[in-house]
Design an enzyme around this catalytic site. Structure first.
Site, PDB file in Angstrom:
ATOM      1  N   SER A 174      14.129 -46.187   4.413  1.00 15.93           N
ATOM      2  CA  SER A 174      14.633 -45.985   3.076  1.00 15.93           C
ATOM      3  C   SER A 174      15.246 -46.940   2.442  1.00 15.93           C
ATOM      4  O   SER A 174      14.674 -48.219   2.330  1.00 15.93           O
ATOM      5  CB  SER A 174      15.127 -44.550   3.026  1.00 15.93           C
ATOM      6  OG  SER A 174      15.344 -44.157   1.560  1.00 15.93           O
ATOM      7  N   ASP A 270       5.069 -41.277  -0.861  1.00 18.07           N
ATOM      8  CA  ASP A 270       6.251 -41.254  -0.342  1.00 18.07           C
ATOM      9  C   ASP A 270       7.230 -40.195  -0.961  1.00 18.07           C
ATOM     10  O   ASP A 270       7.267 -39.950  -2.330  1.00 18.07           O
ATOM     11  CB  ASP A 270       7.006 -42.661  -0.715  1.00 18.07           C
ATOM     12  CG  ASP A 270       8.596 -42.572   0.046  1.00 18.07           C
ATOM     13  OD1 ASP A 270       9.319 -41.937  -0.570  1.00 18.07           O
ATOM     14  OD2 ASP A 270       8.555 -43.286   0.998  1.00 18.07           O
ATOM     15  N   HIS A 337       8.459 -39.398   4.233  1.00 18.18           N
ATOM     16  CA  HIS A 337       9.664 -40.615   3.820  1.00 18.18           C
ATOM     17  C   HIS A 337      10.169 -40.805   5.045  1.00 18.18           C
ATOM     18  O   HIS A 337      10.880 -39.953   5.695  1.00 18.18           O
ATOM     19  CB  HIS A 337      10.572 -40.065   2.790  1.00 18.18           C
ATOM     20  CG  HIS A 337      11.627 -41.135   2.475  1.00 18.18           C
ATOM     21  ND1 HIS A 337      10.928 -42.279   1.701  1.00 18.18           N
ATOM     22  CD2 HIS A 337      12.910 -41.154   2.552  1.00 18.18           C
ATOM     23  CE1 HIS A 337      12.243 -42.913   1.320  1.00 18.18           C
ATOM     24  NE2 HIS A 337      12.985 -42.372   1.899  1.00 18.18           N
TER      25      HIS A 337
END
Length: 399
Positions: A174, A270, A337
């Site tokens: 991330s 995502d 994600h």
């Protein structure tokens, strides 16, 4: 009846503990205390920290440095809120974290990196380790020093043996995945020419897309992050010389110039980007997207069509990487994600595959030059191996 239910509960608990023991193990925290005198501190002025599991056997001189994720703060108000949490203060961090997936020490679960020195760097600056503002306002005591934190942590690891690395990887999830892109060449520069150095970015390829209301929400947000943290001087000059610094937070504008081999692991849908870039709360005042964002199975045909359009925009942005044999990519059709830190998505019998290959196998083959890997999945819902995220209805967006 009560006894029977208690027995069932205990059986479930035992099974859960067995799974945890099999898939993950706890690693204690290390504080970089000497970083404080250099001004390399978290938002609240506390020392940076990481978790370190030492390599062994043939991996003793191999190093994998993984950067934790956790969004960003874009102004004094949001940074003050963040300062009270683990994402802004090492005082708020748990003392142990579980290592699994790419950080596992079991060959079965992590065949290519299990015996490496594996480090998880905690994220506490709110700007993907790019900030560097000397002044500290006494009214809020916020320290925007992420770039110094990155340097101090790397210096600490070099002193602990990373300077002797034969193989080295910078990875992240991330906001940490974005860090691994932004700092990839800086990381390469730490080592002699003979060291094999590559970077992995997991769910770090954030794209500049308009939200469902037609506004450029994420572009404005990133511009505010960069301005608040004084990030411009630590973003790639090849990008800031051409574009406004806020745009240089988007890999589509700056990753092409990275010379170090880079592997992009990302879901085309995502889940963080769908929730925060495509359909943030500010663009959905009536909550039309709320149920869809929590579970892709709840999305209407119209919402799925909008998400298919987002995938097209993502793939177009991915083209900003350019064509290079040194690059790798695993772009699956999942609503997910961050897929490298969790055992179930990194490598397990039921983990996601693309071209019959797991993420772990694709990344390992690419790192060791056994075979290249540049694959993009077909459109949702084509991949039955996906682990699609289902969120708690109480989870709030970070942007």
């Amino acid at each position: 009846m009560v006894a029977a239910r208690m027995g069932q509960w205990l059986n479930l608990l035992v099974c859960a503990l067995i799974l945890l023991k099999a898939d993950g193990f706890n690693v204690g925290i290390t504080y970089v205390e000497n970083a404080v005198v250099k001004g390399a501190v978290c938002l609240d002025g506390s020392p940076p920290a990481y978790h370190f599991d030492k390599g062994f056997g043939a991996g003793i001189n191999n190093w994998l440095v993984h950067i934790e994720g956790g969004g960003w703060c874009n102004n004094v108000t949001t940074c003050l809120e963040r300062k009270k949490t683990r994402l802004g203060s090492s005082k708020q961090m748990v003392k142990v974290v579980a290592f699994s997936g790419m950080l596992s020490n079991k060959q079965k679960f992590n065949p290519d990196f299990y015996n490496w020195n594996r480090i998880k760097v905690r994220y506490c600056d709110g700007a993907s380790f790019t900030g560097d503002v000397e002044a500290v306002n006494p009214a809020n005591n916020l320290h925007f020093r992420g770039a110094r934190v990155f340097q101090a942590v790397m210096e600490d690891l070099m002193a602990k043996g990373m300077k002797n690395a034969q193989n080295a990887v910078l990875s992240g999830c991330s906001a940490g995945g974005l860090t691994s892109i932004l700092h990839c060449d800086n990381f390469r520069a730490l080592f002699p020419v003979g060291t094999k150095v590559k970077c992995f970015a997991d769910a770090g390829y954030f794209i500049n897309a308009k939200d469902v209301s037609g506004a450029s929400h994420i572009e404005q947000f990133y511009a505010q992050v960069v301005a608040t943290h004084g990030s411009a001087k630590h973003l790639p000059a090849s990008c800031t010389s051409r574009l406004s610094p806020g745009l240089c937070f988007f890999p589509q504008y700056m990753a092409r110039q990275i010379t170090t081999p880079l592997f992009i692991i990302n879901a085309a849908y995502d889940s963080w980007q769908i929730k925060n870039i495509l359909a943030p709360g500010v663009a959905d005042p009536h909550g039309t997207w709320h149920s869809c964002k929590l579970d892709i199975n709840n999305c209407s045909p119209t919402q799925l069509q909008t998400m298919q359009s987002f995938r097209t925009q993502f793939l177009n942005a991915l083209a900003g990487l350019g064509i290079s044999s040194s690059r790798g990519m695993f772009i699956d059709a999942c609503y997910a994600h961050c897929q490298t830190e969790m055992q179930e998505t990194w490598l397990r019998t039921d983990s996601p595959v693309l071209g019959k290959m797991s993420i772990a196998k694709a990344v390992g083959d690419w790192y060791y030059d056994r075979s290249p890997f540049q694959k993009i999945d077909c459109a949702y819902p084509c991949n039955p191996t996906c682990h699609n995220r289902v969120f708690d209805s109480n989870v709030h967006s970070e942007v």
